[in-house]
Each structure stands twice: as structure tokens, then as C-alpha cells.
Design a protein around this motif. Structure first.
Motif, PDB file in Angstrom:
ATOM      1  N   MET A 288       0.822  -1.200   0.000  1.00 17.94           N
ATOM      2  CA  MET A 288       0.000   0.000   0.000  1.00 17.94           C
ATOM      3  C   MET A 288       0.865   1.263   0.000  1.00 17.94           C
ATOM      4  O   MET A 288       0.533   2.245  -0.639  1.00 17.94           O
ATOM      5  CB  MET A 288      -0.936  -0.037   1.208  1.00 17.94           C
ATOM      6  CG  MET A 288      -1.882   1.126   1.245  1.00 17.94           C
ATOM      7  SD  MET A 288      -2.904   1.199  -0.218  1.00 17.94           S
ATOM      8  CE  MET A 288      -4.411   1.715   0.449  1.00 17.94           C
ATOM      9  N   ASN A 289       1.995   1.205   0.712  1.00 16.31           N
ATOM     10  CA  ASN A 289       2.859   2.371   0.804  1.00 16.31           C
ATOM     11  C   ASN A 289       3.413   2.751  -0.574  1.00 16.31           C
ATOM     12  O   ASN A 289       3.526   3.933  -0.882  1.00 16.31           O
ATOM     13  CB  ASN A 289       3.998   2.114   1.788  1.00 16.31           C
ATOM     14  CG  ASN A 289       4.767   3.380   2.099  1.00 16.31           C
ATOM     15  OD1 ASN A 289       4.190   4.453   2.219  1.00 16.31           O
ATOM     16  ND2 ASN A 289       6.072   3.258   2.198  1.00 16.31           N
ATOM     17  N   ARG A 290       3.766   1.751  -1.394  1.00 14.85           N
ATOM     18  CA  ARG A 290       4.307   2.055  -2.729  1.00 14.85           C
ATOM     19  C   ARG A 290       3.260   2.763  -3.588  1.00 14.85           C
ATOM     20  O   ARG A 290       3.600   3.659  -4.365  1.00 14.85           O
ATOM     21  CB  ARG A 290       4.796   0.779  -3.417  1.00 14.85           C
ATOM     22  CG  ARG A 290       6.173   0.370  -2.912  1.00 14.85           C
ATOM     23  CD  ARG A 290       6.718  -0.826  -3.629  1.00 14.85           C
ATOM     24  NE  ARG A 290       7.272  -0.607  -4.946  1.00 14.85           N
ATOM     25  CZ  ARG A 290       8.472  -0.097  -5.203  1.00 14.85           C
ATOM     26  NH1 ARG A 290       9.233   0.306  -4.223  1.00 14.85           N
ATOM     27  NH2 ARG A 290       8.912   0.003  -6.438  1.00 14.85           N
TER      28      ARG A 290
ATOM     29  N   LYS B 159       0.864   4.686  -2.463  1.00 17.10           N
ATOM     30  CA  LYS B 159       0.764   6.038  -1.917  1.00 17.10           C
ATOM     31  C   LYS B 159       1.927   6.911  -2.399  1.00 17.10           C
ATOM     32  O   LYS B 159       1.726   8.049  -2.825  1.00 17.10           O
ATOM     33  CB  LYS B 159       0.755   5.954  -0.383  1.00 17.10           C
ATOM     34  CG  LYS B 159       0.293   7.192   0.315  1.00 17.10           C
ATOM     35  CD  LYS B 159      -0.021   6.893   1.754  1.00 17.10           C
ATOM     36  CE  LYS B 159       1.050   7.458   2.626  1.00 17.10           C
ATOM     37  NZ  LYS B 159       0.784   7.318   4.051  1.00 17.10           N
ATOM     38  N   VAL B 160       3.135   6.366  -2.371  1.00 14.90           N
ATOM     39  CA  VAL B 160       4.315   7.103  -2.845  1.00 14.90           C
ATOM     40  C   VAL B 160       4.184   7.386  -4.339  1.00 14.90           C
ATOM     41  O   VAL B 160       4.465   8.497  -4.798  1.00 14.90           O
ATOM     42  CB  VAL B 160       5.612   6.314  -2.541  1.00 14.90           C
ATOM     43  CG1 VAL B 160       6.815   6.938  -3.236  1.00 14.90           C
ATOM     44  CG2 VAL B 160       5.844   6.237  -1.042  1.00 14.90           C
TER      45      VAL B 160
ATOM     46  N   HIS C  56       1.648  10.149  -4.900  1.00 13.04           N
ATOM     47  CA  HIS C  56       2.214  11.430  -4.469  1.00 13.04           C
ATOM     48  C   HIS C  56       3.202  11.940  -5.521  1.00 13.04           C
ATOM     49  O   HIS C  56       3.183  13.119  -5.884  1.00 13.04           O
ATOM     50  CB  HIS C  56       2.897  11.281  -3.107  1.00 13.04           C
ATOM     51  CG  HIS C  56       3.426  12.566  -2.563  1.00 13.04           C
ATOM     52  ND1 HIS C  56       4.736  12.947  -2.710  1.00 13.04           N
ATOM     53  CD2 HIS C  56       2.803  13.572  -1.908  1.00 13.04           C
ATOM     54  CE1 HIS C  56       4.908  14.122  -2.156  1.00 13.04           C
ATOM     55  NE2 HIS C  56       3.758  14.533  -1.658  1.00 13.04           N
TER      56      HIS C  56
ATOM     57  N   GLU D 172      12.103  -0.275  -1.586  1.00 10.95           N
ATOM     58  CA  GLU D 172      11.625   0.303  -0.330  1.00 10.95           C
ATOM     59  C   GLU D 172      12.683   0.219   0.757  1.00 10.95           C
ATOM     60  O   GLU D 172      12.700   1.028   1.660  1.00 10.95           O
ATOM     61  CB  GLU D 172      10.346  -0.409   0.123  1.00 10.95           C
ATOM     62  CG  GLU D 172       9.157  -0.074  -0.748  1.00 10.95           C
ATOM     63  CD  GLU D 172       7.858  -0.599  -0.174  1.00 10.95           C
ATOM     64  OE1 GLU D 172       7.513  -0.203   0.954  1.00 10.95           O
ATOM     65  OE2 GLU D 172       7.217  -1.410  -0.847  1.00 10.95           O
TER      66      GLU D 172
ATOM     67  N   ARG E 119      10.097  13.803   1.956  1.00 11.83           N
ATOM     68  CA  ARG E 119       8.976  13.015   2.455  1.00 11.83           C
ATOM     69  C   ARG E 119       9.464  11.692   3.036  1.00 11.83           C
ATOM     70  O   ARG E 119       9.050  11.274   4.109  1.00 11.83           O
ATOM     71  CB  ARG E 119       7.968  12.755   1.331  1.00 11.83           C
ATOM     72  CG  ARG E 119       6.699  12.043   1.794  1.00 11.83           C
ATOM     73  CD  ARG E 119       6.045  11.260   0.671  1.00 11.83           C
ATOM     74  NE  ARG E 119       6.951  10.400  -0.048  1.00 11.83           N
ATOM     75  CZ  ARG E 119       7.411   9.224   0.399  1.00 11.83           C
ATOM     76  NH1 ARG E 119       7.083   8.784   1.584  1.00 11.83           N
ATOM     77  NH2 ARG E 119       8.227   8.500  -0.335  1.00 11.83           N
ATOM     78  N   ALA E 120      10.388  11.042   2.359  1.00 12.32           N
ATOM     79  CA  ALA E 120      10.922   9.760   2.822  1.00 12.32           C
ATOM     80  C   ALA E 120      11.701   9.940   4.130  1.00 12.32           C
ATOM     81  O   ALA E 120      11.596   9.108   5.039  1.00 12.32           O
ATOM     82  CB  ALA E 120      11.797   9.133   1.755  1.00 12.32           C
TER      83      ALA E 120
ATOM     84  N   GLU F  80       9.234  10.417   6.933  1.00 11.19           N
ATOM     85  CA  GLU F  80       8.618   9.133   7.267  1.00 11.19           C
ATOM     86  C   GLU F  80       9.579   8.247   8.048  1.00 11.19           C
ATOM     87  O   GLU F  80       9.182   7.583   9.002  1.00 11.19           O
ATOM     88  CB  GLU F  80       8.169   8.430   5.990  1.00 11.19           C
ATOM     89  CG  GLU F  80       7.351   7.189   6.242  1.00 11.19           C
ATOM     90  CD  GLU F  80       6.815   6.587   4.953  1.00 11.19           C
ATOM     91  OE1 GLU F  80       6.995   5.371   4.771  1.00 11.19           O
ATOM     92  OE2 GLU F  80       6.231   7.334   4.147  1.00 11.19           O
TER      93      GLU F  80
END
Length: 138
Positions: A1-3, A5-6, A9, A59, A121-122, A125
């Protein structure tokens, strides 16, 4: 899911950058140009292709050399996509050197801007995750 979202974005950042670059390019190189609605679809499509290139980044953490190689590969992919489709969609004239230089400069500005936004952003996080991990270990 995070990928996902990235990716989304990144896509939004790229589209925003491309819209600014398009406005800049048209203002300075072809100010009397009448725009067709197809340009909007072209921007969305090319931005999508450029954003997909960002999926090559893993990731997990990697060495500096591997990261530099991936950034270079992504940069080359973005240039190939934008210049290739720019020629295909007739966005600029290859025979007119200022158009080519203008496109290359705008690609660099957008690539650097989006990269900086994504790196910040990374980092944010990562700090958040490290803080939560530290609290969990207490």
C-alpha cells in the motif's frame, strides 16, 4: 500500500511540475499558441510514464552507488519519455535549438524538484518510524 501512496504522491508532484513547465514554455517560446484539450491528456499520460519510472527504487535501504545508478537510470528514462513524446506530440521543434535546451532545462528543474520533495517526504517518514520504534522499545 505504501508504494501506491508514494507513486500517487510522485504523480501529483510530476503533473504539477509539468503544468508549470508547460505554462512557462508556452509563455516564452510560443505565446500566441492556441492549445487543444488533447494537451491535457498528453500531460497526464507523459507524467504517468515518468512517475512509473520511480517504481525502480526499492523500499529498503541500498548503497550509495546503487542508489546513484537508479537515479541516473530514472533520469535517463524521464528524458527519453519527455523528449520522445514531446517530439511525437509536436510539443517543440527539434530543429530549433532553444526549444531543445528549454525542454532539457525544464526536465532538470522538474526532476530535481520532485526528487527533493520525495527525499524530504521519505526522510520525514523514516524519522517518524524511528521515533515510533524507539517508543515501542521503551
Amino acid at each position: 500500500m505504501n508504494r501506491i501512496k508514494v507513486f500517487l504522491h510522485t504523480y501529483v508532484c510530476v503533473v504539477t511540475g509539468v503544468l508549470f513547465a508547460t505554462a512557462f514554455f508556452i509563455t516564452f517560446f510560443t505565446p500566441k499558441e492556441e492549445l487543444d484539450v488533447s494537451l491535457l491528456w498528453q500531460i497526464l499520460f507523459v507524467s504517468l510514464l515518468c512517475s512509473i519510472g520511480g517504481l525502480i527504487y526499492p523500499e529498503k535501504s541500498i548503497s550509495g552507488k546503487k542508489k546513484a545508478l537508479l537515479v541516473l537510470m530514472h533520469y535517463v528514462e524521464v528524458n527519453a519519455v519527455v523528449l520522445g513524446f514531446g517530439i511525437f506530440f509536436d510539443w517543440f521543434s527539434v530543429e530549433y535549438l532553444p526549444h531543445v535546451i528549454g525542454m532539457l532545462l525544464l526536465i532538470n528543474i522538474i526532476f530535481l524538484s520532485v526528487s527533493l520533495v520525495e527525499w524530504k517526504r521519505a526522510a520525514k517518514e523514516a524519522r517518524l518510524m524511528n521515533g515510533r520504534l524507539a517508543e515501542y522499545q521503551k
